[in-house]
Motif scaffolding. Structure first.
Motif, PDB file in Angstrom:
ATOM      1  N   PHE A  50       0.827  -1.205   0.000  1.00 59.36           N
ATOM      2  CA  PHE A  50       0.000   0.000   0.000  1.00 59.36           C
ATOM      3  C   PHE A  50       0.865   1.260   0.000  1.00 59.36           C
ATOM      4  O   PHE A  50       0.500   2.264  -0.606  1.00 59.36           O
ATOM      5  N   LEU A  53       1.893   1.336  -3.723  1.00 61.61           N
ATOM      6  CA  LEU A  53       0.796   1.725  -4.612  1.00 61.61           C
ATOM      7  C   LEU A  53       0.515   3.218  -4.514  1.00 61.61           C
ATOM      8  O   LEU A  53       0.319   3.888  -5.529  1.00 61.61           O
ATOM      9  N   SER A  98      -4.703   3.183  -2.962  1.00 59.08           N
ATOM     10  CA  SER A  98      -4.335   2.161  -1.965  1.00 59.08           C
ATOM     11  C   SER A  98      -5.561   1.645  -1.226  1.00 59.08           C
ATOM     12  O   SER A  98      -5.691   0.447  -0.975  1.00 59.08           O
ATOM     13  N   ILE A 101      -7.542  -0.780  -3.472  1.00 61.06           N
ATOM     14  CA  ILE A 101      -6.934  -2.117  -3.500  1.00 61.06           C
ATOM     15  C   ILE A 101      -7.092  -2.786  -2.134  1.00 61.06           C
ATOM     16  O   ILE A 101      -7.347  -3.998  -2.037  1.00 61.06           O
ATOM     17  N   LEU A 104     -10.483  -4.357  -1.888  1.00 61.82           N
ATOM     18  CA  LEU A 104     -10.577  -5.632  -2.607  1.00 61.82           C
ATOM     19  C   LEU A 104      -9.890  -6.756  -1.830  1.00 61.82           C
ATOM     20  O   LEU A 104     -10.428  -7.862  -1.721  1.00 61.82           O
ATOM     21  N   ILE A 105      -8.704  -6.468  -1.302  1.00 62.86           N
ATOM     22  CA  ILE A 105      -7.992  -7.478  -0.511  1.00 62.86           C
ATOM     23  C   ILE A 105      -8.769  -7.789   0.756  1.00 62.86           C
ATOM     24  O   ILE A 105      -8.899  -8.955   1.162  1.00 62.86           O
ATOM     25  N   ALA A 128       2.684  -7.744  -6.017  1.00 59.40           N
ATOM     26  CA  ALA A 128       2.684  -6.367  -6.528  1.00 59.40           C
ATOM     27  C   ALA A 128       4.007  -6.040  -7.203  1.00 59.40           C
ATOM     28  O   ALA A 128       4.037  -5.440  -8.288  1.00 59.40           O
ATOM     29  N   THR A 213      -5.109   1.415   4.927  1.00 58.10           N
ATOM     30  CA  THR A 213      -4.430   1.428   3.630  1.00 58.10           C
ATOM     31  C   THR A 213      -4.479   2.809   2.980  1.00 58.10           C
ATOM     32  O   THR A 213      -3.565   3.185   2.235  1.00 58.10           O
TER      33      THR A 213
END
Length: 257
Positions: A50, A53, A98, A101, A104-105, A128, A213
């Motif tokens: 994170f 990203l 971040s 994502i 989603l994680i 990643a 994140t």
């Protein structure tokens, strides 16, 4: 504490001293984001994903946005309030990338127990790095690149990073003092009992993941613009263990630490 930190460079204006202080403010945001996640009973050994990203998203957008606005305004590069506005905007964008994502994680992994989740997040940081290497023509992760200069290094950038740290850590502190923070602490102490008294543990754990994140991504953006270079090394395991070590030494659950 933040007021004192703002005055310190005026008393000791050495460039190296300001450099170290700036790193402290950036990693204070990063460590606090990990600490908030730990306060919800979750662990992450891949928080560097994170950080990275946010760094890449901010740096890539910053270069594009700066180029477009410079052409529109007929100047060689952005300076002053416009440059600061662009930097703040791209840092927020990096945090949102971040957080997206992270959402989603989190949706896939939020029901995992603390250290099972930690191992999964560690795996994502490895993935990643591989993905950014595969799409090097877009991300420039292998070769690396310098983000566009928007705010001068030294005292101006230090004040910017300190402001972000003051706001970010204050927001996280207020979250932990809120009803949501109370739910986080209940889940941390005993998730089964928290569920029994009516707390939607999956929802609150997901919220903690997304919030954590987001701030980690903003810290990554600040870090990229501060060191004036970003490549795939930002995903390295050391950057995942750093916030954990800082949080444990400072005191888990302690904002001041």
């Amino acid at each position: 504490a933040f007021a004192v930190a703002a005055v310190i460079p005026l008393v000791a204006p050495a460039a190296f001293f300001i450099y170290v202080l700036t790193l402290i403010t950036i990693f204070a945001i990063y460590a606090s984001s990990w600490n908030l996640l730990a306060n919800s009973g979750q662990g992450s050994l891949g928080h560097a994903v994170f950080l990275g990203l946010g760094g890449f998203a901010s740096a890539l957008l910053g270069g594009t946005l700066s180029s477009v606005l410079s052409s529109a305004l007929g100047v060689s590069r952005l300076t002053g309030p416009m440059a600061a506005f662009v930097l703040i905007s791209v840092l927020l964008f990096g945090g949102l990338v971040s957080a997206g994502i992270g959402l989603l994680i989190g949706l896939a992994c939020v029901r995992l127990k603390a250290w099972f989740l930690a191992m999964v997040t560690f795996g994502f940081s490895v993935i990643a790095e591989s993905l950014f290497s595969q799409f090097d023509s877009v991300t420039h992760g292998n070769t690396g690149f310098p983000p566009v200069l928007l705010v001068a290094k030294g005292f101006p950038f230090y004040l910017l990073s300190l402001s972000f740290a003051a706001i970010s850590i204050s927001v996280m502190f207020l979250i932990m003092r809120s009803r949501m923070g109370l739910a986080f602490k209940a889940i941390r102490e005993n998730e089964s009992e928290a569920r029994m008294v009516g707390i939607n543990t999956a929802k609150y754990k997901l919220w903690a993941f997304v919030i954590s994140t987001f701030f980690a991504g903003m810290a990554g953006g600040l870090y990229a613009f501060f060191i004036r270079y970003i490549d795939n090394s930002i995903f390295q395991p050391g950057n995942s263990f750093t916030p954990l070590i800082m949080s444990v030494i400072g005191g888990l659950g302690m904002t001041l630490g």
